[in-house]
Design a protein around this motif. Structure first.
Motif, PDB file in Angstrom:
ATOM      1  N   LEU A 176     -88.910-118.213 -24.946  1.00 20.18           N
ATOM      2  CA  LEU A 176     -89.583-118.543 -26.189  1.00 20.18           C
ATOM      3  C   LEU A 176     -90.742-119.472 -25.858  1.00 20.18           C
ATOM      4  O   LEU A 176     -90.582-120.415 -25.082  1.00 20.18           O
ATOM      5  N   ILE A 177     -91.893-119.201 -26.441  1.00 15.83           N
ATOM      6  CA  ILE A 177     -93.068-120.040 -26.191  1.00 15.83           C
ATOM      7  C   ILE A 177     -93.631-120.505 -27.527  1.00 15.83           C
ATOM      8  O   ILE A 177     -94.129-119.698 -28.320  1.00 15.83           O
ATOM      9  N   PRO A 198     -84.686-120.122 -21.984  1.00 14.21           N
ATOM     10  CA  PRO A 198     -85.886-120.858 -21.569  1.00 14.21           C
ATOM     11  C   PRO A 198     -86.865-121.015 -22.732  1.00 14.21           C
ATOM     12  O   PRO A 198     -87.134-120.056 -23.461  1.00 14.21           O
ATOM     13  N   VAL A 199     -87.374-122.224 -22.892  1.00 16.13           N
ATOM     14  CA  VAL A 199     -88.337-122.496 -23.961  1.00 16.13           C
ATOM     15  C   VAL A 199     -89.509-123.291 -23.387  1.00 16.13           C
ATOM     16  O   VAL A 199     -89.314-124.308 -22.716  1.00 16.13           O
ATOM     17  N   GLY A 247     -84.233-110.117 -22.498  1.00 14.41           N
ATOM     18  CA  GLY A 247     -85.392-110.115 -21.615  1.00 14.41           C
ATOM     19  C   GLY A 247     -86.738-110.170 -22.301  1.00 14.41           C
ATOM     20  O   GLY A 247     -87.779-110.058 -21.653  1.00 14.41           O
ATOM     21  N   GLU A 248     -86.754-110.389 -23.621  1.00 17.59           N
ATOM     22  CA  GLU A 248     -88.013-110.390 -24.356  1.00 17.59           C
ATOM     23  C   GLU A 248     -88.677-111.766 -24.313  1.00 17.59           C
ATOM     24  O   GLU A 248     -88.010-112.794 -24.422  1.00 17.59           O
ATOM     25  N   GLU A 249     -89.990-111.785 -24.142  1.00 18.57           N
ATOM     26  CA  GLU A 249     -90.769-113.023 -24.231  1.00 18.57           C
ATOM     27  C   GLU A 249     -91.400-113.071 -25.612  1.00 18.57           C
ATOM     28  O   GLU A 249     -92.135-112.163 -25.992  1.00 18.57           O
ATOM     29  N   ALA A 277     -96.729-109.932 -26.159  1.00 21.82           N
ATOM     30  CA  ALA A 277     -96.225-108.610 -26.549  1.00 21.82           C
ATOM     31  C   ALA A 277     -95.429-108.697 -27.842  1.00 21.82           C
ATOM     32  O   ALA A 277     -95.363-107.728 -28.602  1.00 21.82           O
ATOM     33  N   THR A 278     -94.815-109.875 -28.093  1.00 14.29           N
ATOM     34  CA  THR A 278     -94.051-110.090 -29.321  1.00 14.29           C
ATOM     35  C   THR A 278     -94.434-111.442 -29.898  1.00 14.29           C
ATOM     36  O   THR A 278     -94.426-112.449 -29.185  1.00 14.29           O
ATOM     37  N   VAL A 279     -94.762-111.466 -31.167  1.00 14.00           N
ATOM     38  CA  VAL A 279     -95.127-112.719 -31.825  1.00 14.00           C
ATOM     39  C   VAL A 279     -94.260-112.897 -33.063  1.00 14.00           C
ATOM     40  O   VAL A 279     -94.098-111.979 -33.870  1.00 14.00           O
TER      41      VAL A 279
END
Length: 241
Positions: free
Chosen positions: A5-6, A127-128, A98-100, A30-32
């Motif tokens: 996650l960002i 992870p963030v 596995g998605e970001e 790729a994903t928001v």
């Protein structure tokens, strides 16, 4: 785990005030996933319009309707808590697969933003990363054309949702002020500033760093209905060479 996650701070609204890193992450996402009210585009999503990939997957996280519940009512917090739990669980499942996922945030992700509620629920499980951004208050005092603090000035950031007596007390005790979450609390803020003897020095900044930016002395805004992105400032007058 390859997913993460960002939280990306977009700054106060002007695309040119977005960091190089934030711009890069937004353009490659790729994903928001973004917060919004039902039926609205969402301010964060609007700020990155035209920057996203053509094939981006979008996840709209729509707030529950809580306007009919008073903020101090426990039901208000319960409704929001359930909402954050639900969206955090959905994002966690995607990340574990596995998605970001990039979450755009107005201003800075760690400054009175909704992203913080995702962060606290997910940081121990996936992870963030967090990318800081320029806050709206920084854009506001820059728009006012004067430094907000000098020398040993103490700066207080105060929520207008506090009781009037607490506002007046805090206003009187500090040197420089940033008052946020004005909305329906403007009359209360005016009265508290007058009690603290700081009304004549106060400024109103609406929509700092956005196309509709407006700056004026608060004394000239009597009866004015202010938009959501409004901040009241009182500049410090501290020590200087």
């Amino acid at each position: 785990m390859t997913g993460r996650l960002i939280g990306v701070g977009l700054g106060p609204g002007d695309p040119e005030l977005m960091s190089v890193r934030a711009d890069r992450l937004v353009r490659r996402a790729a994903t928001v996933a973004y917060f919004r009210k039902a039926g609205r585009a969402g301010r964060a999503r609007t700020l990155i319009d035209g920057l996203l990939r053509d094939d981006v997957e979008e996840i709209a996280m729509e707030y529950p309707i809580t306007t009919e519940i008073a903020v101090e009512d426990p039901a208000y917090n319960a409704a929001l808590s359930a909402f954050y739990e639900e969206v955090a669980a959905d994002l966690r499942a995607r990340i574990e697969d596995g998605e970001e996922i990039m979450v755009p945030c107005e201003g800075d992700p760690f400054f009175y933003g909704s992203f913080m509620h995702l962060y606290t629920r997910l940081k121990d499980h996936v992870p963030v990363d967090v990318v800081p951004g320029i806050t709206g208050m920084s854009a506001a005092w820059t728009a006012s054309g004067a430094p907000i603090t000098w020398g040993d000035d103490v700066l207080s950031v105060v929520m207008a949702t506090l009781p009037e007596d607490a506002l007046a007390r805090t206003f009187a005790e500090t040197d420089a002020l940033v008052v946020m979450k004005i909305g329906r609390n403007m009359d209360k803020v005016r009265r508290a500033l007058r009690q603290a003897g700081k009304f004549d020095r106060a400024w109103l900044v609406e929509c700092a760093a956005m196309a509709e930016q407006c700056v004026m002395p608060l004394a000239e805004a009597e009866g004015r209905r202010v938009p959501y992105f409004s901040i009241v400032l009182v500049h410090g007058q501290g020590r200087r060479p």
